[in-house]
Design a protein around this motif. Structure first.
Motif, PDB file in Angstrom:
ATOM      1  N   THR A 122      41.029  38.079  39.189  1.00 56.42           N
ATOM      2  CA  THR A 122      41.497  39.610  39.160  1.00 56.42           C
ATOM      3  C   THR A 122      42.544  39.729  38.034  1.00 56.42           C
ATOM      4  O   THR A 122      42.791  40.950  37.534  1.00 56.42           O
ATOM      5  N   ASP A 139      43.699  43.092  36.172  1.00 52.09           N
ATOM      6  CA  ASP A 139      44.703  43.692  37.033  1.00 52.09           C
ATOM      7  C   ASP A 139      46.014  44.122  36.127  1.00 52.09           C
ATOM      8  O   ASP A 139      46.680  43.425  35.629  1.00 52.09           O
ATOM      9  N   SER A 191      31.972  36.785  41.051  1.00 56.42           N
ATOM     10  CA  SER A 191      32.639  37.859  41.665  1.00 56.42           C
ATOM     11  C   SER A 191      31.736  38.961  41.910  1.00 56.42           C
ATOM     12  O   SER A 191      30.655  39.125  41.445  1.00 56.42           O
ATOM     13  N   THR A 192      31.829  39.315  43.266  1.00 60.29           N
ATOM     14  CA  THR A 192      30.884  40.249  43.680  1.00 60.29           C
ATOM     15  C   THR A 192      31.266  41.819  43.546  1.00 60.29           C
ATOM     16  O   THR A 192      30.552  42.773  44.136  1.00 60.29           O
ATOM     17  N   ASN A 193      32.363  41.793  42.716  1.00 59.89           N
ATOM     18  CA  ASN A 193      32.821  43.069  42.592  1.00 59.89           C
ATOM     19  C   ASN A 193      32.428  43.577  41.015  1.00 59.89           C
ATOM     20  O   ASN A 193      32.868  42.971  40.107  1.00 59.89           O
ATOM     21  N   PRO A 194      31.456  44.623  41.225  1.00 62.75           N
ATOM     22  CA  PRO A 194      30.672  44.907  39.553  1.00 62.75           C
ATOM     23  C   PRO A 194      31.840  45.367  38.536  1.00 62.75           C
ATOM     24  O   PRO A 194      31.574  45.261  37.441  1.00 62.75           O
ATOM     25  N   LEU A 195      33.172  45.874  39.019  1.00 63.30           N
ATOM     26  CA  LEU A 195      34.096  46.162  37.913  1.00 63.30           C
ATOM     27  C   LEU A 195      34.519  45.092  37.280  1.00 63.30           C
ATOM     28  O   LEU A 195      34.780  45.253  35.995  1.00 63.30           O
ATOM     29  N   LEU A 196      34.664  43.994  38.115  1.00 63.65           N
ATOM     30  CA  LEU A 196      35.054  42.603  37.284  1.00 63.65           C
ATOM     31  C   LEU A 196      34.007  41.996  36.522  1.00 63.65           C
ATOM     32  O   LEU A 196      34.264  41.520  35.469  1.00 63.65           O
ATOM     33  N   PRO A 255      27.233  40.557  41.933  1.00 63.43           N
ATOM     34  CA  PRO A 255      27.340  41.713  42.891  1.00 63.43           C
ATOM     35  C   PRO A 255      25.940  42.048  43.412  1.00 63.43           C
ATOM     36  O   PRO A 255      25.446  42.210  44.565  1.00 63.43           O
ATOM     37  N   ASN A 260      25.120  51.095  40.688  1.00 63.87           N
ATOM     38  CA  ASN A 260      26.105  50.851  39.920  1.00 63.87           C
ATOM     39  C   ASN A 260      26.141  50.217  38.495  1.00 63.87           C
ATOM     40  O   ASN A 260      26.880  50.108  37.943  1.00 63.87           O
TER      41      ASN A 260
END
Length: 637
Positions: free
Chosen positions: A294, A298, A383-388, A413, A441
Motif C-alpha cells: 500500500t 498511501d 491484493s483483495t482491495n480493488p482500489l490498489l 478482489p 466495483n
C-alpha cells in the motif's frame, strides 16, 4: 565517455569463470562471435528496424573496463561507454540507424600494452513488425502451467551435470519432477482442443539454485533457458507450434529480483546493483521487504516503510534488484524486449509487480508497449482491495498522477469475492450478493475487460479445494470466470478437479503433477485413461464452455447487465448485436422456479434459448425451472 567512480569491493576470483568461458592466453587480435567469445555480451544479439534506435550492451570479461571500444560499422554509432565499478564490466551505448542492414557489427577493444580484442555482434532481421505482435485480450482464455509438473517430454534432461540441484524425485513436492518444454509442446493439441487460446508457463529461465528451484522465480541467468527444461531452440519451437495451433505464448518474467546464485552475484557491476548490497558483500543479515504494498499509493506512508517495501529482499535467497541503477534498468528493459522478439510472444506476465521502483515499472511497460503497440502485459498485484489493483491499470485517475502504461492487472478482489460468495450462506449481505457487489466495483477500473480473472493459480489453493471439493460450486465458479467481462485464466488440472485438500497452503502440492505427463502414469488426463466419471464430466463441462466462448463476440466484448441475486439465483447477461448470453448461477439444493418477468429488460421474451451445457432449448417466457444447483448458460446463438 563517462565513468562510474565507485569501486567494487569484492575479491572475486575468475577461476570458475575462466573455466566456463574457455578463455585462452592472449595473443594477437581475437575475433569472436558474441555467443562464443570469452567476453560475455548481453543482449546476445539485437535486430534491425526496432522503433527505439538505442541499444546498451553489457560486456563482461577479465579487466575489460580497461579497454577502449571502437566501432567503425556504417549505421552504428558508439555514443559513449561506461566502465563498471568492477573492472570486469564495460557498458556500450549504441545508436542504430533506421536503415541499418542486418549483419555482423565488429567491436574492437584496445588496451595499451595488450593485444586488441574483437567481438562480432549480430544484428538480425526481424520476423515481423512490432505492431503485428498481438497480445492476449478478453477473447482469449489462458492456461497456466507449472512446467516442471506438467509433462516430461525428455527424461534425459532431468539431471544436468554441473548444476547445483541434481536429479528428480516425484515423491517430494518440493523437488524437481522433470517436466519440460518438450512436455508442453507434445500436449499443445490437448490444450488447444480443450478450447484454450493462450498458455502461460511459469518461468523457464535458468534457476541454478541448491534446492526448490523448480518453480522458476529465482533466475540465475536472464538470457538462458534452464537446461532441465530444454534449450532456447526448444522454447522458440514451442512458441512457433503454439501459434500454429492458435495459442499465444505468455512469458512469466521477473524484474524485481534474481536468484542468489545468479552468475553476477560474485562480481557485481556496481556498488548499487542490488539493494542492501553492502550487507550482502559483508555477509551480514539480509533485510527482507515488509510486503506493505500500500505504500505505493498511501499519501501518508512513512518514507522508511516505502524504502523497506521497495528495497527489501523478497526472501533471503532472492536478491532485490535496484532499478535506480540506470544500467540495470536498461538491462532489464532490453531483456524483456529481447524475449518478446526472440519468442514472438503474445504477452508478458510480470511477477510481484508492486515491489520494484514504480517509476522504473512505468518506463519498462512504456518502452515495451511503444515497441509493440498491440501487445499486452499483466502485472501481479496480490491484493483483495480493488482500489490498489485499479491503481496499476493504465487510464485510471490517480491522485499522484502516476501513469503505469500497464493494460492488465490481476483481479484478486473478484477472485476472493467469488470463492467467499459461493461458499457462504445466502443471507441479506452474503453469498451471491457478495459476488454481485464485487462485480459492481467495476466502476472504479479504467478497463474491467482487461483485468485477468481466475479461480486459482500456482500460489493459491486449488479451486476445487477452496470450494470444499464441491463439483457444483467449481462449475459455477468456472462458468462465472468465463462469462464475465474479463480475461480468464485457468490453472492446469482444474479441468480434472485437481486438489490439495490434504495440505491447504502447501505450494508443492498445489503444483502437483498433471496425470499422464510421465511415462507409466496410471491415470492420464490427456487421453482420459483411468479418470473417474467426475473428472471426465468436469473436463467435458469446461471444454463445452471454452469452445462456446471462442465463438462468442458477446462474451469477448459485449455489454454486461446483471440483476441483484434473489432466492439463491444470480443472473448475468452479455450482449452484442443479435447475440445475448445469459449466465444463471443457482445455489438451491432442490428444484427452483425463477419468474422471468423480472428480467424483461434483457429483451428475450418469447425467444428460443439454447443451454450450451445440456444442449436443450427453452423458450424464454413465463418462468425457468432449475432442477439442480450449478451453472446454466443460455444463448440466442
Amino acid at each position: 565517455m563517462s565513468r562510474e567512480s565507485s569501486k567494487h569491493k569484492s575479491n572475486v576470483t575468475f577461476g570458475l569463470l575462466l573455466l566456463i568461458a574457455g578463455i585462452t592466453a592472449l595473443g594477437g587480435v581475437r575475433h569472436m562471435n558474441a555467443q562464443e567469445t570469452a567476453i560475455r555480451v548481453e543482449p546476445p544479439n539485437w535486430w534491425a528496424g526496432m522503433r527505439n534506435p538505442r541499444l546498451q550492451l553489457m560486456l563482461y570479461g577479465k579487466e575489460i573496463a580497461n579497454y577502449t571500444p571502437e566501432i567503425k560499422e556504417e549505421g552504428v554509432a558508439l555514443d559513449s561507454w561506461h566502465p563498471g565499478a568492477s573492472a570486469n564490466y564495460l557498458f556500450l551505448d549504441l545508436s542504430l540507424d533506421p536503415g541499418l542492414e542486418p549483419g555482423e557489427v565488429e567491436i574492437n577493444l584496445a588496451r595499451r600494452g595488450f593485444p586488441d580484442q574483437e567481438v562480432s555482434y549480430e544484428i538480425r532481421t526481424r520476423q515481423r513488425a512490432g505492431e503485428d505482435l498481438v497480445g492476449f485480450d478478453a477473447s482469449d482464455v489462458i492456461y497456466l502451467i507449472t512446467p516442471d509438473r506438467f509433462a516430461n517430454g525428455i527424461p534425459e534432461n532431468d539431471s544436468v551435470s554441473g548444476m547445483r540441484e541434481q536429479g528428480t524425485d516425484r515423491s517430494d513436492d518440493y523437488a524437481r519432477h522433470g517436466g519440460d518444454l518438450e512436455g508442453i509442446r507434445q500436449h499443445l493439441e490437448y490444450i488447444a482442443g480443450m478450447g484454450f487460446t493462450a498458455i502461460w508457463p511459469t518461468p523457464l529461465l535458468t534457476n541454478d539454485m541448491p534446492r526448490t528451484s523448480y518453480h522458476g522465480y529465482a533466475i540465475t541467468d536472464f538470457y538462458q533457458v534452464d537446461p532441465r527444461f530444454g534449450t532456447l531452440q526448444a522454447y522458440i519451437e514451442l512458441s512457433k507450434e503454439a501459434r500454429r495451433k492458435g495459442l499465444k505464448l505468455i512469458m512469466d518474467q521477473v524484474v524485481n529480483h534474481c536468484g542468489l546464485s545468479h552468475w553476477w552475484m560474485e562480481d557485481l557491476p556496481f556498488s548499487d546493483w542490488i539493494n542492501y548490497q553492502e550487507n550482502h558483500e559483508k555477509g551480514q543479515p539480509i533485510t527482507v521487504t515488509n510486503h506493505r504494498r500500500t505504500v505505493n499509493q498511501d499519501p501518508y506512508a512513512a518514507e522508511a516503510d516505502r524504502i523497506l517495501m521497495e528495497k527489501g529482499w523478497f526472501v533471503p535467497s532472492m536478491p532485490d534488484l535496484n532499478q535506480d541503477n540506470p544500467f540495470l534498468a536498461t538491462y532489464l528493459i532490453q531483456n524483456s524486449i529481447w524475449w518478446v522478439e526472440t519468442l514472438q510472444l503474445g504477452g508478458i506476465r510480470q511477477d510481484t509487480y508492486p515491489y520494484p521502483d514504480k517509476d522504473f515499472l512505468a518506463r519498462w511497460a512504456r518502452e515495451i508497449m511503444e515497441e509493440y503497440p498491440n501487445f499486452n502485459i499483466v502485472g501481479e498485484e496480490w491484493s483483495t482491495n480493488p482500489l490498489l489493483v485499479a491503481y496499476w491499470q493504465d487510464g485510471a485517475p490517480k491522485r499522484d498522477s502516476y501513469r503505469s502504461y500497464l493494460r492488465t492487472t490481476m483481479d484478486f478482489p473478484l477472485q476472493k469475492a467469488l470463492v467467499d460468495g459461493l461458499t457462504a450462506q445466502e443471507t441479506w449481505g452474503t453469498g451471491l450478493i457478495g459476488i454481485y457487489e464485487a462485480l459492481a466495483n467495476d466502476f472504479h477500473y479504467a478497463s474491467p475487460r482487461n483485468l485477468l480473472f481466475f479461480g486459482d493459480n500456482h500460489d493459491m489453493d486449488r479451486l476445487y479445494t477452496q470450494l470444499g471439493e464441491s463439483v457444483a460450486l467449481t462449475q459455477m465458479a468456472l462458468a462465472f470466470i468465463l462469462t464475465t467481462p474479463r480475461i480468464p485464466q485457468v490453472y492446469y488440472g482444474t479441468e480434472l478437479l485437481m486438489e490439495n485438500s490434504a495440505k491447504p497452503g502447501d505450494h508443492g502440492l498445489i503444483r502437483s503433477d498433471f496425470p499422464g505427463g510421465w511415462e507409466g502414469d496410471l491415470r492420464n488426463g490427456f487421453t482420459g485413461a483411468g479418470l473417474t466419471s467426475q473428472e471426465k464430466e468436469m473436463q467435458l463441462f469446461l471444454r463445452k464452455i471454452l469452445k462456446f466462448r471462442q465463438r462468442s463476440p458477446a462474451i469477448h466484448k459485449g455489454e454486461t447487465l446483471h440483476f441483484v441475486p434473489e432466492d439463491g439465483v444470480y443472473i448475468l447477461a452479455r450482449s452484442l448485436k443479435n447475440e445475448t448470453v445469459v449466465l444463471v448461477l443457482n445455489k438451491n439444493e432442490g428444484p427452483v422456479t425463477v419468474p422471468l418477468s423480472r428480467y424483461a429488460e434483457l429483451g428475450l421474451s418469447g425467444k428460443p434459448m439454447n443451454e450450451i451445457l445440456s444442449g436443450k432449448t427453452v423458450i424464454w417466457s413465463g418462468s425457468l425451472t432449475l432442477k439442480e444447483p450449478g451453472a446454466y448458460i443460455y444463448t440466442t446463438e
